[in-house]
Design a protein around this motif. Structure first.
Motif, PDB file in Angstrom:
ATOM      1  N   ASP A   1       0.740  -1.149   0.036  1.00  0.00           N
ATOM      2  CA  ASP A   1       0.182   0.020   0.058  1.00  0.00           C
ATOM      3  C   ASP A   1       0.846   1.122   0.050  1.00  0.00           C
ATOM      4  OD1 ASP A   1      -2.210   1.308  -0.133  1.00  0.00           O
ATOM      5  OD2 ASP A   1      -2.569   0.982   2.070  1.00  0.00           O
ATOM      6  N   VAL A   2       0.541   2.398  -0.488  1.00  0.00           N
ATOM      7  CA  VAL A   2       1.121   3.632  -0.836  1.00  0.00           C
ATOM      8  C   VAL A   2       0.223   4.496   0.309  1.00  0.00           C
ATOM      9  CG1 VAL A   2       1.877   5.373  -2.228  1.00  0.00           C
ATOM     10  CG2 VAL A   2       1.897   3.201  -2.841  1.00  0.00           C
TER      11      VAL A   2
ATOM     12  N   ASP B   1      -5.604   6.520  -6.328  1.00  0.00           N
ATOM     13  CA  ASP B   1      -5.788   6.714  -5.198  1.00  0.00           C
ATOM     14  C   ASP B   1      -6.599   8.097  -5.222  1.00  0.00           C
ATOM     15  OD1 ASP B   1      -5.256   4.523  -3.748  1.00  0.00           O
ATOM     16  OD2 ASP B   1      -3.405   5.432  -2.691  1.00  0.00           O
ATOM     17  N   PRO B   2      -8.008   8.097  -4.999  1.00  0.00           N
ATOM     18  CA  PRO B   2      -8.651   9.071  -4.597  1.00  0.00           C
ATOM     19  C   PRO B   2      -8.720   9.294  -3.265  1.00  0.00           C
ATOM     20  CG  PRO B   2     -10.088   7.322  -4.876  1.00  0.00           C
ATOM     21  CD  PRO B   2      -8.840   6.867  -5.179  1.00  0.00           C
ATOM     22  N   LEU B   3      -8.915  10.500  -2.792  1.00  0.00           N
ATOM     23  CA  LEU B   3      -8.828  10.844  -1.202  1.00  0.00           C
ATOM     24  C   LEU B   3     -10.161  11.333  -0.922  1.00  0.00           C
ATOM     25  CD1 LEU B   3      -6.699  11.628   0.869  1.00  0.00           C
ATOM     26  CD2 LEU B   3      -7.172  13.975   0.440  1.00  0.00           C
TER      27      LEU B   3
ATOM     28  N   ALA C   1     -10.009  13.605  -6.518  1.00  0.00           N
ATOM     29  CA  ALA C   1      -9.568  12.647  -7.438  1.00  0.00           C
ATOM     30  C   ALA C   1      -7.959  12.886  -7.379  1.00  0.00           C
ATOM     31  CB  ALA C   1      -9.746  12.693  -8.830  1.00  0.00           C
ATOM     32  N   PHE C   2      -7.072  11.842  -7.833  1.00  0.00           N
ATOM     33  CA  PHE C   2      -5.668  11.988  -8.024  1.00  0.00           C
ATOM     34  C   PHE C   2      -5.173  13.229  -8.657  1.00  0.00           C
ATOM     35  CE2 PHE C   2      -1.993  11.330 -10.224  1.00  0.00           C
ATOM     36  CZ  PHE C   2      -0.766  11.207  -9.185  1.00  0.00           C
TER      37      PHE C   2
ATOM     38  N   ASP D   1      -8.652   5.583  -0.598  1.00  0.00           N
ATOM     39  CA  ASP D   1      -9.589   4.505  -0.675  1.00  0.00           C
ATOM     40  C   ASP D   1      -9.576   3.392  -0.046  1.00  0.00           C
ATOM     41  OD1 ASP D   1      -7.711   3.651  -2.250  1.00  0.00           O
ATOM     42  OD2 ASP D   1      -8.489   2.855  -4.090  1.00  0.00           O
ATOM     43  N   ASP D   2      -8.416   3.163   0.656  1.00  0.00           N
ATOM     44  CA  ASP D   2      -8.451   2.013   1.562  1.00  0.00           C
ATOM     45  C   ASP D   2      -8.988   2.266   3.042  1.00  0.00           C
ATOM     46  OD1 ASP D   2      -7.135   0.470  -0.488  1.00  0.00           O
ATOM     47  OD2 ASP D   2      -5.180   1.570   0.314  1.00  0.00           O
TER      48      ASP D   2
END
Length: 166
Positions: A32-33, A70-72, A98-99, A130-131
Motif C-alpha cells: 500500500d502507498v 488513489d482518490p482521497l 481525485a488523484f 480509498d483503503d
C-alpha cells in the motif's frame, strides 16, 4: 497486501533430439502507498485598519498522493480560531478529491483588535485514501495584520441666532 505470481515454462529438444523442459515462478507482493495532501490557506485582505473587520479565508486541499489510482476522501476541515468549517461559507465535508485534483472553499471571519495585532489562524485538513485505513492530515495558516488608523474629527460651528441687531 495482495501478491501476484507469474510462471514461465519452456520446453524444447537438445542437440541429441532429447526433450528438455523447465519452469520457474516469481512472486510480486503489492504494498500500500500512503496518501498525501497539501493545504493552502489565504486571507483577503491580509491587512485591515484598526479596529478590524471581516476577512475572507480561502482553503485549498490538493490530493498529492503518489499512487495515481488513489482518490482521497476529505473528512474534516478544522480551524484553530473559527472551529469546524463544515457548513461555514462554501465549506462542506466529506469531499472526494481525485488523484491530482483539489477542493477549494471559502468562509468569512472577523479579526478585531488594536493596531499592531498580528492574527494568525491555522486550518487542518484530514482525510483518507480509498483503503480507508490510511489517514492523512496537513495544515496551513493565514496571517492578517491590523494597522494604525489615524484619528480624525469633524468640527461644525453654528451661531444661534444667526443675526443680531446692533
Amino acid at each position: 497486501g495482495e501478491s501476484k505470481t507469474d510462471v514461465v515454462a519452456s520446453s524444447g529438444t537438445n542437440a541429441e533430439a532429447s526433450p528438455v523442459s523447465d519452469d520457474d515462478d516469481a512472486t510480486v507482493r503489492i504494498t500500500d502507498v500512503a496518501p498525501s495532501i497539501k493545504v493552502t490557506k489565504t486571507a483577503d485582505p491580509v491587512s485591515l485598519p484598526e479596529p478590524g473587520g471581516s476577512v475572507t479565508y480561502t482553503v485549498k486541499v490538493e490530493n498529492t498522493s503518489p499512487a495515481s489510482s488513489d482518490p482521497l476522501t476529505l473528512t474534516s476541515l478544522q480551524d484553530d480560531t473559527f472551529g469546524n468549517l463544515h457548513g461555514q461559507g462554501t465549506c462542506s465535508v466529506p469531499q472526494t478529491i481525485a488523484f491530482g485534483g483539489s477542493y477549494t472553499c471559502s468562509f468569512s471571519g472577523d479579526v478585531v483588535g488594536n493596531a499592531g495585532l498580528v492574527h494568525t489562524n491555522t486550518v487542518t485538513a484530514t482525510g483518507h485514501d480509498d483503503d480507508s485505513a490510511n489517514t492523512v492530515s496537513a495544515e496551513d495558516d493565514a496571517v492578517v495584520t491590523l494597522t494604525d488608523a489615524a484619528p480624525s474629527i469633524k468640527v461644525t460651528k453654528t451661531a444661534d441666532p444667526g443675526a443680531l441687531p446692533e
